[in-house]
Enzyme design. Structure first.
Site, PDB file in Angstrom:
ATOM      1  N   LYS A  33      10.293  44.765  79.059  1.00 32.61           N
ATOM      2  CA  LYS A  33      10.886  45.504  78.148  1.00 32.61           C
ATOM      3  C   LYS A  33      11.131  44.666  77.031  1.00 32.61           C
ATOM      4  O   LYS A  33      11.595  43.680  77.037  1.00 32.61           O
ATOM      5  CB  LYS A  33      12.160  45.931  79.026  1.00 32.61           C
ATOM      6  CG  LYS A  33      11.841  46.927  80.131  1.00 32.61           C
ATOM      7  CD  LYS A  33      11.459  48.240  79.745  1.00 32.61           C
ATOM      8  CE  LYS A  33      11.398  49.192  80.748  1.00 32.61           C
ATOM      9  NZ  LYS A  33      10.797  50.579  80.510  1.00 32.61           N
ATOM     10  N   LYS A  53       3.808  59.768  84.468  1.00 27.87           N
ATOM     11  CA  LYS A  53       4.844  59.714  85.467  1.00 27.87           C
ATOM     12  C   LYS A  53       4.804  61.022  86.291  1.00 27.87           C
ATOM     13  O   LYS A  53       4.991  62.064  85.688  1.00 27.87           O
ATOM     14  CB  LYS A  53       6.135  59.248  84.860  1.00 27.87           C
ATOM     15  CG  LYS A  53       6.058  58.083  84.372  1.00 27.87           C
ATOM     16  CD  LYS A  53       7.237  57.727  83.611  1.00 27.87           C
ATOM     17  CE  LYS A  53       7.275  56.053  83.196  1.00 27.87           C
ATOM     18  NZ  LYS A  53       8.582  55.766  82.495  1.00 27.87           N
TER      19      LYS A  53
END
Length: 334
Positions: free
Chosen positions: A108, A217
């Site tokens: 991240k 997803k």
């Protein structure tokens, strides 16, 4: 699929609050609701800020899992990546150690309140931890503007990046970043996540040549079948990722990864390691950097003792029941 009666969903609804061992997306607990049907259990866990229209896609995915089932797999094993939150560089070895045998890590970056130097230190620590043969990919969650993205990726490219996921949010800007990097001779691929799963027209990514890969997803795309349709329509290489799911939700991601015609990259299906609790006895965790299709059944076997241990408060359970009803109304209207 004909919608089952709402009363059936609410009668058997189970709601939990699972603790995280590392703060992620600004939260320390993950609230999740489970729906059981003739095909098993479906996970309904849109993030708390999502309105019913967006949350309804997550409900569609849960209903597919519970009432329809998933396509047959074309592979038995799926490689997964480690996930490194926006933590200090000194904490990177501790996080990587949780992911047994993973040779790819998603890091991240572009976290609010942090500087590019923080990202550089974190990515450097990940590269050191994986060694020169490991693969390092970044996820900015749309946190940069175009100029900042180009500058940051240019600097971070020194760590031999596999790709950068969603450096900016608007798909037009994503295309601009990709063109700017290419014009500057910076050889880093761009992956689209939010530009696909949050877009009214996910195919704009292809029309604008905005990305080299697509992150898919299951829940935000309405289920495994919907995600497979997007994969076919875009024609881009796919990376299946989770949405901070518990094991039943992760099982849906594994079912998608196992059913894709082609799968060139490790998938982001190792995030169970970010939770400090689960609702099944045998969590869907990678072994030797891989998940196997054989793990799906265990990942959907809800354990009554764990459900009770992590059961949400009566107030939160009522909130989730209202949320299911509101999302159901959206699906019924369509």
């Amino acid at each position: 699929m004909a919608l089952p009666p709402l009363s059936d969903l609410l009668d058997g609804l189970k709601v939990v609050s699972l603790p995280l061992n590392t703060r992620f997306r600004g939260v320390q607990h993950r609230e999740i609701a489970y729906i059981e049907g003739p095909c098993g259990v479906g996970e309904f866990a849109p993030f708390l800020e999502y309105e019913p229209d967006e949350a309804s896609r997550w409900l569609a995915a849960a209903l597919e899992a519970a009432y329809v089932g998933w396509p047959e797999p074309v592979r038995d094993v799926v490689a997964v990546n480690a996930t490194v939150p926006a933590i200090p560089a000194a904490d990177v070895p501790r996080v990587l150690a949780r992911f047994d045998g993973c040779s790819t890590a998603k890091v991240k970056v572009a976290e609010k309140g942090q500087a590019l130097d923080d990202d550089v230190a974190r990515v450097a620590a990940v590269r050191d931890g994986l060694g020169p043969e490991g693969r390092v990919r970044l996820d900015a969650n749309g946190g940069w503007g175009v100029d900042d993205a180009v500058a940051a990726i240019t600097r971070l490219a020194a760590f031999d990046l596999e790709y950068v996921e969603q450096p900016v949010m608007p798909v037009d800007d994503l295309a601009r970043v990709r063109r700017s990097l290419a014009a500057s001779g910076v050889d880093v691929r761009i992956a689209a996540d939010e530009s696909i799963r949050k877009a009214d027209d996910p195919l704009r990514v292809v029309e604008l040549h905005a990305a080299d890969l697509a992150i898919v997803k299951v829940a935000p795309l309405g289920g495994v079948t919907g995600a497979l349709r997007i994969a076919e329509q875009t024609g881009l290489p796919m990376v299946v990722s989770s949405a901070l799911d518990s094991s039943p939700g992760m099982a849906a991601g594994l079912a998608l990864a196992a059913a894709l015609p082609g799968l060139e990259h490790a998938c982001g299906l190792g995030t169970i390691n970010l939770l400090d609790g689960d609702v099944v006895e045998r969590s869907l965790v990678p072994v030797g950097g891989n998940l196997t299709v054989a793990q799906i059944d265990d990942a959907r076997a809800l354990d009554p003792e764990r459900l009770e241990r992590y059961r949400a408060s009566a107030e939160r359970e009522a909130w989730w029941r209202e949320r299911v009803a509101a999302s159901y109304e959206v699906l019924a209207a369509h």
